[in-house]
Design an enzyme around this catalytic site. Sequence first.
Site, PDB file in Angstrom:
ATOM      1  CG  ASN A   1      -8.064 -12.690  21.809  1.00  0.00           C
ATOM      2  OD1 ASN A   1      -8.534 -12.625  20.735  1.00  0.00           O
ATOM      3  ND2 ASN A   1      -7.187 -11.845  22.380  1.00  0.00           N
TER       4      ASN A   1
ATOM      5  NE  ARG B   1     -10.445  -8.963  21.674  1.00  0.00           N
ATOM      6  CZ  ARG B   1      -9.709  -8.664  20.971  1.00  0.00           C
ATOM      7  NH1 ARG B   1      -8.678  -9.485  20.264  1.00  0.00           N
ATOM      8  NH2 ARG B   1      -9.654  -7.456  20.382  1.00  0.00           N
TER       9      ARG B   1
ATOM     10  CG  HIS C   1      -8.557  -1.605  22.642  1.00  0.00           C
ATOM     11  ND1 HIS C   1      -7.980  -0.551  21.887  1.00  0.00           N
ATOM     12  CD2 HIS C   1      -8.040  -2.612  21.874  1.00  0.00           C
ATOM     13  CE1 HIS C   1      -7.054  -0.866  20.937  1.00  0.00           C
ATOM     14  NE2 HIS C   1      -7.117  -2.167  21.210  1.00  0.00           N
TER      15      HIS C   1
ATOM     16  CG  LEU D   1      -1.159   3.897  24.411  1.00  0.00           C
ATOM     17  CD1 LEU D   1      -0.001   4.831  24.745  1.00  0.00           C
ATOM     18  CD2 LEU D   1      -2.117   4.472  23.330  1.00  0.00           C
TER      19      LEU D   1
ATOM     20  NE  ARG E   1      -5.759  -2.725  13.434  1.00  0.00           N
ATOM     21  CZ  ARG E   1      -6.238  -2.961  14.630  1.00  0.00           C
ATOM     22  NH1 ARG E   1      -7.155  -1.928  15.311  1.00  0.00           N
ATOM     23  NH2 ARG E   1      -5.843  -4.091  15.262  1.00  0.00           N
TER      24      ARG E   1
ATOM     25  NE  ARG F   1       9.683  -5.146  23.000  1.00  0.00           N
ATOM     26  CZ  ARG F   1       9.392  -6.132  23.395  1.00  0.00           C
ATOM     27  NH1 ARG F   1      10.033  -6.562  24.492  1.00  0.00           N
ATOM     28  NH2 ARG F   1       8.305  -6.908  22.846  1.00  0.00           N
TER      29      ARG F   1
ATOM     30  CG  ASN G   1       6.012  -3.042  28.460  1.00  0.00           C
ATOM     31  OD1 ASN G   1       6.353  -3.671  29.611  1.00  0.00           O
ATOM     32  ND2 ASN G   1       5.137  -3.786  27.567  1.00  0.00           N
TER      33      ASN G   1
ATOM     34  CD  GLU H   1      -7.168  -6.694  26.063  1.00  0.00           C
ATOM     35  OE1 GLU H   1      -5.877  -6.723  25.839  1.00  0.00           O
ATOM     36  OE2 GLU H   1      -7.717  -6.208  25.167  1.00  0.00           O
TER      37      GLU H   1
HETATM   38  P1  ADP Z   1      -1.640  -6.319  20.853  1.00  0.00           P
HETATM   39  O1  ADP Z   1      -2.381  -5.095  20.640  1.00  0.00           O
HETATM   40  O2  ADP Z   1      -1.353  -7.348  19.770  1.00  0.00           O
HETATM   41  O3  ADP Z   1      -2.231  -7.149  21.994  1.00  0.00           O
HETATM   42  P2  ADP Z   1       0.445  -5.550  22.822  1.00  0.00           P
HETATM   43  O4  ADP Z   1      -0.589  -4.927  23.699  1.00  0.00           O
HETATM   44  O5  ADP Z   1       1.297  -6.866  23.274  1.00  0.00           O
HETATM   45  O6  ADP Z   1      -0.175  -5.900  21.300  1.00  0.00           O
HETATM   46  O7  ADP Z   1       1.509  -4.579  22.362  1.00  0.00           O
HETATM   47  C1  ADP Z   1       2.225  -4.709  21.284  1.00  0.00           C
HETATM   48  C2  ADP Z   1       3.440  -3.444  21.216  1.00  0.00           C
HETATM   49  O8  ADP Z   1       4.060  -3.249  22.291  1.00  0.00           O
HETATM   50  C3  ADP Z   1       4.349  -3.698  20.215  1.00  0.00           C
HETATM   51  O9  ADP Z   1       4.452  -2.518  19.435  1.00  0.00           O
HETATM   52  C4  ADP Z   1       5.549  -3.721  21.008  1.00  0.00           C
HETATM   53  O10 ADP Z   1       6.960  -3.539  20.458  1.00  0.00           O
HETATM   54  C5  ADP Z   1       5.152  -2.852  22.285  1.00  0.00           C
HETATM   55  N1  ADP Z   1       6.134  -3.169  23.409  1.00  0.00           N
HETATM   56  C6  ADP Z   1       6.490  -4.108  24.213  1.00  0.00           C
HETATM   57  N2  ADP Z   1       7.176  -4.021  25.093  1.00  0.00           N
HETATM   58  C7  ADP Z   1       7.771  -2.750  24.936  1.00  0.00           C
HETATM   59  C8  ADP Z   1       8.788  -2.106  25.528  1.00  0.00           C
HETATM   60  N3  ADP Z   1       9.599  -2.480  26.603  1.00  0.00           N
HETATM   61  N4  ADP Z   1       9.090  -0.884  24.716  1.00  0.00           N
HETATM   62  C9  ADP Z   1       8.338  -0.290  23.913  1.00  0.00           C
HETATM   63  N5  ADP Z   1       7.364  -1.042  23.286  1.00  0.00           N
HETATM   64  C10 ADP Z   1       7.146  -2.134  23.609  1.00  0.00           C
END
Ligand code: ADP
Length: 368
Positions: A10, A83, A171, A198, A230, A272, A319, A346
């Site tokens: 990816n 990807r 996605h 998300l 974005r 987070r 999460n 993915e």
């Molecule tokens: P990408 O789209 O780059 O693949 P991810 O699917 O890994 O990204 O998502 C990243 C997002 O998930 C970030 O905003 C991160 O803060 C959030 N995230 C990961 N763990 C937690 C958590 N425990 N609580 C809240 N948000 C989380």
Amino acid sequence: MSGSHILVINAGSSSIKTALFDGNLAEVLRIEATGIGGTGALKIAATAHATNLPDNATALAAIFDALQQQGIAITALRAVAHRVVHGGTTLTAPCRITPQVRQAIADCVPLAPLHNPHHLAAIDAVETLAPDLPQCASFDTAFHATTPDIARRYALPDRPDLTGLQRYGFHGTSYAALVRVLPQQSGALPKRLLACHLGNGASLCAILDGQSVATTMGYSPLSGLTMGTRVGEIDAGAVLRLVRQLGLEKTETLLNHHSGLLGLSDLSSDMRSLENSNNPKARFAIDHFCYWAGRQAGSMIAAMGGLDAVAFTGGIGENSSHIRNAILDKLSWMGNFPSYTIAAQEEIQIAREASNVLTTDQKGQNDA
Ligand code: ADP
């Protein structure tokens, strides 16, 4: 022994993520190059090492070196599977990368200028190292090839110079994986499923009988929900004003990299971090994210004629129970429905799709 292994790549602008799957499609190794062009790091399994990664070519070479050190020779793999963000109107299913497919991915560069050039660079680097190795591609747009014309068309005239200006949606690999694994939790696949991916990028998809009928992203991954950096949904008139005021390049940077949760909070694009902050702007950014997810969910539900279940995936979806509950709360007018949380799959989906493509190709050759 790696002859049955598939390496999933990816390749993005600032990171290249790879995952290696064995012949049973079990993940055996993950190597990621992050901070390309800045604070470079190579993460092998759980261990990260700071390293100089000035550009994508160096990052990819560092990944291949690391694989070699783990006893994995690229030339001995079964395949490399990429990807690819944009497959345009022609690449609507996973496939083997032939010279024609490579050209079609290149033809989609104007549709995904921030993504497809990096995928092509990775494809070419593998081709140079291992010219005989099969390479496959899975497209983020492909899952949405089933959306009806009425959902796909912008209300623009049908003119040759406007060809390709339509909603594609993204996605798709994540949604395809979700449709595959959800029944393990839910029993039968829900007929009218609202899927919420998300992460840093975020979208919703209306999945009717397992097929995408509407999604919040459109021509590019910029529209729809409020995202990490974005802007999401914005009036085209506002974009026109920005182009007049700031010029094209600054507008592009503003809308892609300085907006969304980062722009609203002025603190961070990371959900987070925002959840851990007491700053009122962080609170507002989270509320904005949830409000617009809830509001656009209403549009997805209308496209399916109702709702039987909601499924969350992606870093935030998996999460954050707080965000999931806030969005579900906004859907309480729909009455009772089950909700599920699914880990994003993915990479394994891409490995699985490549394996299916190669098995089908092999079968075709044997039958011929
Ligand atoms: P990408 O789209 O780059 O693949 P991810 O699917 O890994 O990204 O998502 C990243 C997002 O998930 C970030 O905003 C991160 O803060 C959030 N995230 C990961 N763990 C937690 C958590 N425990 N609580 C809240 N948000 C989380």
